[in-house]
Enzyme design. Structure first.
Site, PDB file in Angstrom:
ATOM      1  N   PRO A  85       0.881  -1.206   0.097  1.00  0.00           N
ATOM      2  CA  PRO A  85       0.139  -0.074   0.042  1.00  0.00           C
ATOM      3  C   PRO A  85       0.701   1.286   0.123  1.00  0.00           C
ATOM      4  CG  PRO A  85      -0.100  -1.163   2.073  1.00  0.00           C
ATOM      5  CD  PRO A  85       0.659  -2.045   1.117  1.00  0.00           C
ATOM      6  N   GLU A  86       0.346   2.294  -0.609  1.00  0.00           N
ATOM      7  CA  GLU A  86       1.281   3.599  -0.875  1.00  0.00           C
ATOM      8  C   GLU A  86       0.157   4.592  -0.196  1.00  0.00           C
ATOM      9  OE1 GLU A  86       2.658   4.386  -4.808  1.00  0.00           O
ATOM     10  OE2 GLU A  86       2.512   2.262  -5.226  1.00  0.00           O
TER      11      GLU A  86
END
Length: 287
Positions: free
Chosen positions: A2-3
């Protein structure tokens, strides 16, 4: 992994459903989920039980819960598959449930992690440039969505680096929150090949790149982030849908939406980069 947009979606959900609640009971169901908390699971349970969550915070891809007393935080490592879910007790426990906190609101905060790369750890809060952050996050740069983010400082930091600009974008000590997906998208929007040396880019080019990073992550956030499978979800278990709007990442051999040339996939740091060979020509290396 996840960013920033995916982590921010989770943070907002925690703010809405967990902040202000007291953890009446905490249960650690897998030792790997607390391996970063060196005193161990029993210590984490003992210290968290009875504490109230006062804030859900984020810097880049790093997420934490502040608890009362205010000098302590629960650093949440999402890893590759970590989920922070808010459920009612009548919902069956997930197969990969690792940590469970019973809240005085009647809900349960559940940390679910299929691949067990993530986990929770307690850490003291320290002040960095006027902002309180957990000690393990103190070295992480501000991200473009931070109200105190200074683009001129980031531009100067990027242009000092002699590495390829994509490698610099992924350096969380220079600019936080950007991972492989949004680096490729921002570079495509800026018409810059990721292999170009950062120190050879002009200030206007780097400013355009930073604007593209901010733009693409803001758009992704509005769509709940990018979810390629069921692992990336918000606190209600819902997936984002920005993957439908990607222009470069994951689109190998598909036509560039700008010029029609087939998107090319190249190896980069044990992963892949996606570029348009016409809009983003590879830099000519000096002989």
């Amino acid at each position: 992994m996840p960013e920033l947009p995916e982590v921010e979606v989770v943070r907002r959900g925690l703010t809405a459903h967990v902040v202000g609640s007291r953890m009446d009971a905490v249960e650690v169901l897998h030792p790997r989920a607390v391996r970063r908390h060196l005193p161990g699971g029993d210590d984490l349970v003992a210290r968290l039980t009875g504490l109230s969550v006062t804030a859900a915070q984020r810097r880049g891809k790093y997420l934490w819960l502040e608890v009362d007393p205010g000098d302590l935080a629960v650093v949440v490592h999402l890893g590759m598959s970590g989920q922070m879910l808010v459920q009612t007790p009548d919902v069956a426990r997930e197969k990969h449930l690792r940590i469970l906190a019973e809240l005085d609101s009647g809900a349960e905060l559940r940390f679910v992690d299929q691949r067990t790369f993530g986990g929770w750890a307690l850490a003291p809060l320290v002040e960095v440039d006027g902002t309180a952050v957990p000690e393990p996050v103190a070295h992480i740069a501000r991200d473009p969505l931070d109200p105190l983010f200074d683009p001129d400082v980031a531009i100067a930091a990027i242009r000092r680096k002699q590495s390829e600009v994509k490698r610099v974008l992924l350096d969380q000590t220079v600019l936080s929150g950007v991972g492989n997906i949004y680096a490729d998208e921002a570079l495509w929007r800026s018409r810059i090949h990721g292999n170009r040396p950062a120190d050879r880019l002009t200030r206007p080019q780097v400013r355009l790149l930073l604007d593209s990073v901010t733009e693409v992550m803001t758009e992704a956030l509005a769509q709940g982030g990018t979810s390629f499978d069921a692992l990336y979800v918000n606190v209600n278990g819902e997936s984002g849908y920005f993957d439908r709007s990607l222009s470069a990442y994951g689109r190998e051999d598909e036509p560039c939406s700008r010029c029609g040339a087939p998107i090319r996939r190249e190896k980069f740091m044990n992963r892949s980069s996606y570029t348009c060979p016409r809009c983003q020509p590879r830099p000519r290396l000096p002989r």
